[in-house]
Design an enzyme around this catalytic site. Structure first.
Site, mmCIF file in Angstrom:
data_model
loop_
_atom_site.group_PDB
_atom_site.id
_atom_site.type_symbol
_atom_site.label_atom_id
_atom_site.label_comp_id
_atom_site.label_asym_id
_atom_site.label_seq_id
_atom_site.Cartn_x
_atom_site.Cartn_y
_atom_site.Cartn_z
ATOM 1 N N GLY A 46 0.892 -1.219 0.082
ATOM 2 C CA GLY A 46 0.031 -0.177 0.092
ATOM 3 C C GLY A 46 0.988 1.246 0.264
ATOM 4 O O GLY A 46 1.985 1.264 0.490
ATOM 5 N N GLN A 51 3.141 9.953 1.777
ATOM 6 C CA GLN A 51 4.483 9.335 1.648
ATOM 7 C C GLN A 51 5.293 9.719 0.711
ATOM 8 O O GLN A 51 6.663 9.684 0.843
ATOM 9 C CB GLN A 51 4.356 7.846 2.068
ATOM 10 C CG GLN A 51 3.562 7.220 3.174
ATOM 11 C CD GLN A 51 3.374 5.735 3.044
ATOM 12 O OE1 GLN A 51 2.714 5.201 2.327
ATOM 13 N NE2 GLN A 51 4.418 4.923 3.489
ATOM 14 N N CYS A 92 6.127 -0.285 7.538
ATOM 15 C CA CYS A 92 5.803 0.972 6.743
ATOM 16 C C CYS A 92 7.029 1.225 6.060
ATOM 17 O O CYS A 92 7.882 1.345 6.594
ATOM 18 C CB CYS A 92 5.405 1.850 7.889
ATOM 19 S SG CYS A 92 4.761 3.296 7.005
ATOM 20 N N LEU A 93 6.587 1.735 4.849
ATOM 21 C CA LEU A 93 7.807 2.208 3.980
ATOM 22 C C LEU A 93 8.412 3.604 4.255
ATOM 23 O O LEU A 93 9.466 3.545 4.077
ATOM 24 C CB LEU A 93 7.223 2.498 2.608
ATOM 25 C CG LEU A 93 6.733 0.917 1.778
ATOM 26 C CD1 LEU A 93 6.068 1.159 0.408
ATOM 27 C CD2 LEU A 93 7.820 -0.088 1.626
ATOM 28 N N HIS A 134 -4.495 1.763 7.636
ATOM 29 C CA HIS A 134 -2.964 2.324 7.701
ATOM 30 C C HIS A 134 -2.882 3.308 6.811
ATOM 31 O O HIS A 134 -2.192 4.403 7.299
ATOM 32 C CB HIS A 134 -1.925 1.081 7.526
ATOM 33 C CG HIS A 134 -0.621 1.212 7.340
ATOM 34 N ND1 HIS A 134 0.357 0.853 8.229
ATOM 35 C CD2 HIS A 134 0.371 2.181 6.484
ATOM 36 C CE1 HIS A 134 1.496 1.378 8.087
ATOM 37 N NE2 HIS A 134 1.370 2.110 7.010
ATOM 38 N N GLU A 135 -3.198 3.056 5.423
ATOM 39 C CA GLU A 135 -3.199 4.222 4.667
ATOM 40 C C GLU A 135 -3.985 5.646 4.801
ATOM 41 O O GLU A 135 -3.523 6.710 4.774
ATOM 42 C CB GLU A 135 -3.405 3.677 2.885
ATOM 43 C CG GLU A 135 -2.819 2.514 2.574
ATOM 44 C CD GLU A 135 -1.284 2.446 2.754
ATOM 45 O OE1 GLU A 135 -0.670 3.668 3.053
ATOM 46 O OE2 GLU A 135 -0.535 1.476 2.950
ATOM 47 N N HIS A 138 -2.126 7.563 7.304
ATOM 48 C CA HIS A 138 -1.213 8.483 6.813
ATOM 49 C C HIS A 138 -1.880 9.724 6.177
ATOM 50 O O HIS A 138 -1.236 10.822 6.188
ATOM 51 C CB HIS A 138 -0.633 7.648 5.245
ATOM 52 C CG HIS A 138 0.507 6.639 5.617
ATOM 53 N ND1 HIS A 138 1.526 7.272 6.328
ATOM 54 C CD2 HIS A 138 0.870 5.533 5.445
ATOM 55 C CE1 HIS A 138 2.519 6.262 6.346
ATOM 56 N NE2 HIS A 138 1.945 5.086 5.988
HETATM 57 O O1 GNR Z 1 4.052 -2.712 2.427
HETATM 58 C C1 GNR Z 1 3.332 -2.497 3.669
HETATM 59 N N1 GNR Z 1 2.970 -3.589 4.224
HETATM 60 C C2 GNR Z 1 2.050 -3.629 5.315
HETATM 61 C C3 GNR Z 1 2.129 -4.895 6.176
HETATM 62 C C4 GNR Z 1 1.277 -4.774 7.330
HETATM 63 C C5 GNR Z 1 0.510 -3.780 7.479
HETATM 64 C C6 GNR Z 1 0.667 -2.729 6.641
HETATM 65 C C7 GNR Z 1 1.305 -2.545 5.768
HETATM 66 S S1 GNR Z 1 1.306 -0.986 4.691
HETATM 67 C C8 GNR Z 1 3.190 -1.045 3.976
HETATM 68 C C9 GNR Z 1 3.056 0.052 3.196
HETATM 69 C C10 GNR Z 1 3.101 1.172 3.613
HETATM 70 O O2 GNR Z 1 3.890 1.704 4.325
HETATM 71 N N2 GNR Z 1 1.825 1.988 3.304
HETATM 72 O O3 GNR Z 1 1.656 3.293 3.989
HETATM 73 NI NI NI Z 2 2.855 3.089 5.521
#
Ligand code: GNR
Ligand code: NI
Length: 172
Positions: A46, A51, A92-93, A134-135, A138
């Protein structure tokens, strides 16, 4: 299409609240396409526009194994559906190298506009439900590390700051 730079914690720009997209036009579709390129090459499941320093309400997700299910959410709205909260290890990236447990709603309904400009609804469970929450966090300037203890958070902050200094010195 292009690979965009992903901001990393504790970059203050990750705290920006994203603005709604008024119209899905060529400009927005270009951002979406660049986000998919960036997300797939990272690789991640995601990505929120925040980001990549674009402060508009745009999310890309693909939880498939083979990049076959790209999902675009523009101006997403999450409604909670019944079910037990679930705890999962998240990455999270923008917080590379760290995995932390976060408890979230397991079942939700997402209303959004697609890349084609058409509104749609999607019922989400499991990993997809976790990912969309999660997104959307952000887009609100919220990060995974906000759910853990201040002690752990500060340790992560210190380690990433050290990494960023090293990278700056190496001209990366
Ligand atoms: O790549 C991602 N893997 C992930 C794994 C578990 C819960 C959430 C994520 S999102 C993350 C990519 C990211 O940072 N998205 O904002
Ligand atoms: Ni993230």
């Amino acid at each position: 299409m292009a690979i965009l730079e992903i901001l990393e914690y504790p970059d203050p720009r990750l705290r920006t609240k994203a603005q709604p997209v008024a119209e899905v036009d060529e400009r927005v579709r270009n951002i979406v396409d660049d986000m998919f390129d960036t997300m797939y090459q990272a690789p991640g499941i995601g990505l929120a526009a925040t980001q990549v320093n674009v402060h508009e309400r745009i999310i890309t997700i693909d939880i498939s194994e083979d990049k076959s299910e790209p999902l675009t959410f523009i101006n997403p709205e999450i409604t909670v559906l019944e079910g037990e909260p679930e705890t999962m290890q998240e990455g999270c990236l923008s917080v590379p190298g760290f995995y932390e447990e976060v408890t979230r709603i397991e079942h939700c309904l997402v209303k959004a506009t697609g890349r084609d400009g058409k509104p749609f609804e999607l019922e989400c469970r499991g990993l997809l439900a976790v990912c969309i929450q999660h997104e959307v966090d952000h887009l609100e300037g919220k990060l995974m590390v906000d759910y853990i203890s201040p002690l752990k958070r500060n340790r992560i902050k210190g380690k990433l700051e050290k990494k960023h200094k090293l990278e700056a010195r190496q001209g990366k």
